[in-house]
Design a protein around this motif. Structure first.
Motif, PDB file in Angstrom:
ATOM      1  N   ALA A  45       0.834  -1.211   0.000  1.00  0.00           N
ATOM      2  CA  ALA A  45       0.000   0.000   0.000  1.00  0.00           C
ATOM      3  C   ALA A  45       0.864   1.255   0.000  1.00  0.00           C
ATOM      4  O   ALA A  45       0.592   2.233  -0.727  1.00  0.00           O
ATOM      5  CB  ALA A  45      -0.923  -0.007   1.214  1.00  0.00           C
ATOM      6  N   ARG A  46       1.923   1.255   0.794  1.00  0.00           N
ATOM      7  CA  ARG A  46       2.793   2.434   0.842  1.00  0.00           C
ATOM      8  C   ARG A  46       3.554   2.624  -0.465  1.00  0.00           C
ATOM      9  O   ARG A  46       3.750   3.757  -0.934  1.00  0.00           O
ATOM     10  CB  ARG A  46       3.771   2.287   2.002  1.00  0.00           C
ATOM     11  N   ASP A  47       3.996   1.509  -1.084  1.00  0.00           N
ATOM     12  CA  ASP A  47       4.675   1.617  -2.381  1.00  0.00           C
ATOM     13  C   ASP A  47       3.733   2.202  -3.438  1.00  0.00           C
ATOM     14  O   ASP A  47       4.158   3.008  -4.292  1.00  0.00           O
ATOM     15  CB  ASP A  47       5.165   0.240  -2.832  1.00  0.00           C
ATOM     16  N   LEU A  48       2.466   1.778  -3.387  1.00  0.00           N
ATOM     17  CA  LEU A  48       1.483   2.315  -4.327  1.00  0.00           C
ATOM     18  C   LEU A  48       1.350   3.827  -4.167  1.00  0.00           C
ATOM     19  O   LEU A  48       1.359   4.590  -5.147  1.00  0.00           O
ATOM     20  CB  LEU A  48       0.141   1.617  -4.097  1.00  0.00           C
ATOM     21  N   LEU A  49       1.250   4.283  -2.912  1.00  0.00           N
ATOM     22  CA  LEU A  49       1.117   5.716  -2.658  1.00  0.00           C
ATOM     23  C   LEU A  49       2.370   6.472  -3.091  1.00  0.00           C
ATOM     24  O   LEU A  49       2.290   7.564  -3.680  1.00  0.00           O
ATOM     25  CB  LEU A  49       0.851   5.939  -1.162  1.00  0.00           C
ATOM     26  N   ILE A  50       3.540   5.890  -2.816  1.00  0.00           N
ATOM     27  CA  ILE A  50       4.799   6.555  -3.183  1.00  0.00           C
ATOM     28  C   ILE A  50       4.895   6.741  -4.692  1.00  0.00           C
ATOM     29  O   ILE A  50       5.276   7.810  -5.182  1.00  0.00           O
ATOM     30  CB  ILE A  50       5.992   5.743  -2.660  1.00  0.00           C
ATOM     31  N   ARG A  51       4.525   5.697  -5.445  1.00  0.00           N
ATOM     32  CA  ARG A  51       4.611   5.821  -6.911  1.00  0.00           C
ATOM     33  C   ARG A  51       3.591   6.810  -7.446  1.00  0.00           C
ATOM     34  O   ARG A  51       3.854   7.516  -8.441  1.00  0.00           O
ATOM     35  CB  ARG A  51       4.431   4.452  -7.567  1.00  0.00           C
ATOM     36  N   LEU A  52       2.432   6.905  -6.794  1.00  0.00           N
ATOM     37  CA  LEU A  52       1.461   7.929  -7.195  1.00  0.00           C
ATOM     38  C   LEU A  52       2.014   9.325  -6.929  1.00  0.00           C
ATOM     39  O   LEU A  52       1.842  10.252  -7.743  1.00  0.00           O
ATOM     40  CB  LEU A  52       0.144   7.729  -6.445  1.00  0.00           C
ATOM     41  N   VAL A  53       2.670   9.478  -5.767  1.00  0.00           N
ATOM     42  CA  VAL A  53       3.294  10.768  -5.462  1.00  0.00           C
ATOM     43  C   VAL A  53       4.377  11.080  -6.480  1.00  0.00           C
ATOM     44  O   VAL A  53       4.520  12.226  -6.933  1.00  0.00           O
ATOM     45  CB  VAL A  53       3.866  10.757  -4.025  1.00  0.00           C
ATOM     46  N   ASP A  54       5.171  10.054  -6.878  1.00  0.00           N
ATOM     47  CA  ASP A  54       6.204  10.270  -7.903  1.00  0.00           C
ATOM     48  C   ASP A  54       5.578  10.713  -9.222  1.00  0.00           C
ATOM     49  O   ASP A  54       6.087  11.622  -9.897  1.00  0.00           O
ATOM     50  CB  ASP A  54       6.997   8.979  -8.126  1.00  0.00           C
ATOM     51  N   GLU A  97       2.716  12.201  -9.593  1.00  0.00           N
ATOM     52  CA  GLU A  97       2.195  13.565  -9.409  1.00  0.00           C
ATOM     53  C   GLU A  97       3.326  14.587  -9.470  1.00  0.00           C
ATOM     54  O   GLU A  97       3.184  15.674 -10.060  1.00  0.00           O
ATOM     55  CB  GLU A  97       1.471  13.632  -8.064  1.00  0.00           C
ATOM     56  N   THR A  98       4.475  14.253  -8.881  1.00  0.00           N
ATOM     57  CA  THR A  98       5.632  15.150  -8.918  1.00  0.00           C
ATOM     58  C   THR A  98       6.097  15.375 -10.352  1.00  0.00           C
ATOM     59  O   THR A  98       6.386  16.503 -10.764  1.00  0.00           O
ATOM     60  CB  THR A  98       6.774  14.560  -8.083  1.00  0.00           C
ATOM     61  N   GLY A  99       6.184  14.266 -11.127  1.00  0.00           N
ATOM     62  CA  GLY A  99       6.588  14.396 -12.527  1.00  0.00           C
ATOM     63  C   GLY A  99       5.607  15.238 -13.322  1.00  0.00           C
ATOM     64  O   GLY A  99       5.995  16.057 -14.168  1.00  0.00           O
ATOM     65  N   GLN A 100       4.289  15.040 -13.040  1.00  0.00           N
ATOM     66  CA  GLN A 100       3.258  15.808 -13.751  1.00  0.00           C
ATOM     67  C   GLN A 100       3.407  17.306 -13.486  1.00  0.00           C
ATOM     68  O   GLN A 100       3.433  18.127 -14.406  1.00  0.00           O
ATOM     69  CB  GLN A 100       1.877  15.324 -13.296  1.00  0.00           C
TER      70      GLN A 100
END
Length: 502
Positions: free
Chosen positions: A67-76, A78-81
């Motif tokens: 679950a935390r890895d999923l959130l981290i990759r979403l944050v990544d 979002e950061t790239g976007q």
């Protein structure tokens, strides 16, 4: 085969109907087997609970990590976007694309871990939907950015729907963490209770088995004393009461056979539960180490969840209890071996043969050279008169006495051990084992020949059976053994044998 089974059943039935030591010993052995069964069940239960606890903790950690890895990759992503929309740099877009590629695999892993978990499953489904919507918003803004419509894209970002979705996903993941932590805490409490209960059962069973062994040893000692008393009575009335001697001799033989039979039962049947206790103690120790490693991991990753009482129980109380059980069972095993040795010696048929006693005793002295040389002692063997007797018994008798003389030399002076002998006028031969060791107190001259009795400072290994075994062997060969000793000056053991064993 059928006849043998029927005969054995009849013999066993007759044995059960006969009162005395045999039936009592059978009852004690039955109780020992019941205790063993309880220990087995407790140990199997503990191993199962430990395995289940380990699997639960591992699955919980994997769910939380996924679950935390999923959130981290979403944050990544979002950061790239946002970096791309603000700068137009393709490097930020690369970061976004890599994160988006990882998301399906992470989501699938989380789905697999929670497929059978109804409580968490709904939250994972909501996470998937929110992640899909959040990705859609990001893709829409990136498409507008590529079309040189950055203002429209930034407007979508400012609407705040993306941030709202990310906050909701963080809340869902926190809820999943809380559920898994609550489950882990519950399992840990159950595992600690099971471990404590199992240790208690094992310790209690070990103590009870030792008590049973003590009772059996006491019963054997009582019968041995009765046998010795009967022998003394037979010697007293032998001159003019031959019929009574014959009757008492028959009683003595039957008592001796019963003792040997019971000693055999002790050495074999009681050892079986003892070996199992030792084996399952090792398994319990291994299970404790697994729990300790898991708790060390929890102590590192989540120290606020760890209780000091639990650490103390796993790292100190449990090993201490296991050590007590192991030491006690090893002592019991030594006692059983000693009783078996007495039983076997009593059943062995003595064989008479001419023996060169000087050569035999010299070989025994040579065998302890490495011990005597290390402490500056020496063993002197004079010319000894020969006899016709049982070689094995004589080797065991002299070997035990010389070994004792070496073990109990005084550290205050060089050790001197001398073996000498002389022919007596009445068809007997006498041997003396003389040493200048610690000596034996006057009150212990007779006690040292009793079962499980030792004299003086107990700084050497032993169970108090050596001299009792020697006395029994000497008497079987028609001889006698006595001791002359002064505390602090040394000891002389006197052995008398008939020149020819009848």
């Amino acid at each position: 085969m059928e006849w043998n089974i029927r005969e054995n059943l009849v013999t066993f039935s007759r044995f059960l109907r006969t009162g005395g030591l045999g039936r009592s010993l059978l009852g004690l052995l039955s109780l020992a087997f019941v205790l063993l069964l309880i220990v087995n069940l407790a140990t199997f239960f503990m191993i199962g609970r430990t395995t289940e606890f380990h699997e639960t903790v591992d699955r919980s950690h994997r769910v939380q990590t996924a679950a935390r890895d999923l959130l981290i990759r979403l944050v990544d992503a979002e950061t790239g976007q946002r970096g791309y929309l603000l700068t137009g740099s393709q490097e930020f877009l690369t970061i976004h694309d890599e994160a988006i590629r990882d998301l399906p695999g992470l989501m699938q892993a989380l789905d697999d871990l929670t497929a059978q978990d109804a409580e968490v499953r709904d939250r994972v489904d909501r996470l998937r939907e929110m992640a899909r919507e959040r990705i859609g918003i990001m893709e829409a803004t990136i498409s507008l950015g590529r079309a040189q419509r950055s203002g429209d894209a930034i407007g979508i970002v400012r609407e705040g729907r993306g941030k709202e979705l990310m906050d909701q996903m963080r809340a869902e993941i926190s809820a999943i963490d809380a559920i898994e932590e609550e489950r882990w805490a519950s399992r840990r409490q159950q595992s600690e209770w099971s471990a404590g209960a199992t240790v208690g059962i094992n310790a209690l069973a070990g103590i009870l088995i030792l008590m049973l062994a003590g009772i059996v040893a006491w019963m054997v000692m009582r019968y041995l004393r009765q046998m010795q008393s009967a022998q003394m009575e037979l010697d007293r009335i032998n001159a003019n009461l031959e019929n009574e001697v014959r009757d008492r001799t028959g009683d003595l033989i039957r008592a001796n056979e019963e003792i040997q039979r019971f000693a055999y039962i002790v050495s074999h049947d009681l050892r079986a539960p003892l070996v199992n206790v030792m084996g399952y103690t090792s398994e319990l120790e291994t299970a404790g180490q697994i729990i300790d490693r898991q708790m060390s991991r929890v102590e590192t990753e989540a120290p606020d969840l760890m209780e000091s009482d639990a650490l103390l129980a796993v790292r100190e109380d449990v090993p201490e209890a296991i050590g007590f059980i192991r030491a006690s069972t090893e002592k019991m095993d030594r006692l059983i071996n000693a009783i078996l040795k007495l039983s076997r010696e009593g059943r062995r048929v003595l064989t008479a043969e001419p023996i060169d006693m000087t050569k035999m005793v010299q070989k025994i002295a040579d065998a302890v050279n490495h011990q005597t040389e290390s402490v500056g002692a020496e063993v002197e063997v004079t010319d000894l008169p020969g006899l016709t007797g049982d070689r094995l018994s004589l080797e065991q008798v002299f070997g035990n006495l010389i070994d004792n003389a070496v073990k109990y030399l005084s550290p205050d002076r060089p050790g001197r051990i001398r073996v000498e002998g002389v022919d007596l006028a009445d068809g007997m031969v006498e041997y003396r084992i003389i040493d200048n060791g610690r000596g034996i107190s006057d009150r212990d001259h007779e006690r040292i020949f009793e079962l499980f009795r030792r004299a003086g400072k107990q700084d050497q290994p032993g169970e108090g059976l050596g001299l009792a075994f020697v006395k029994n062997s000497v008497r079987r060969m028609g001889g006698d053994i006595t001791v002359e000793s002064k505390l602090g000056e040394g000891s002389t053991f006197l052995l008398k044998f008939p020149k020819r064993l009848s």
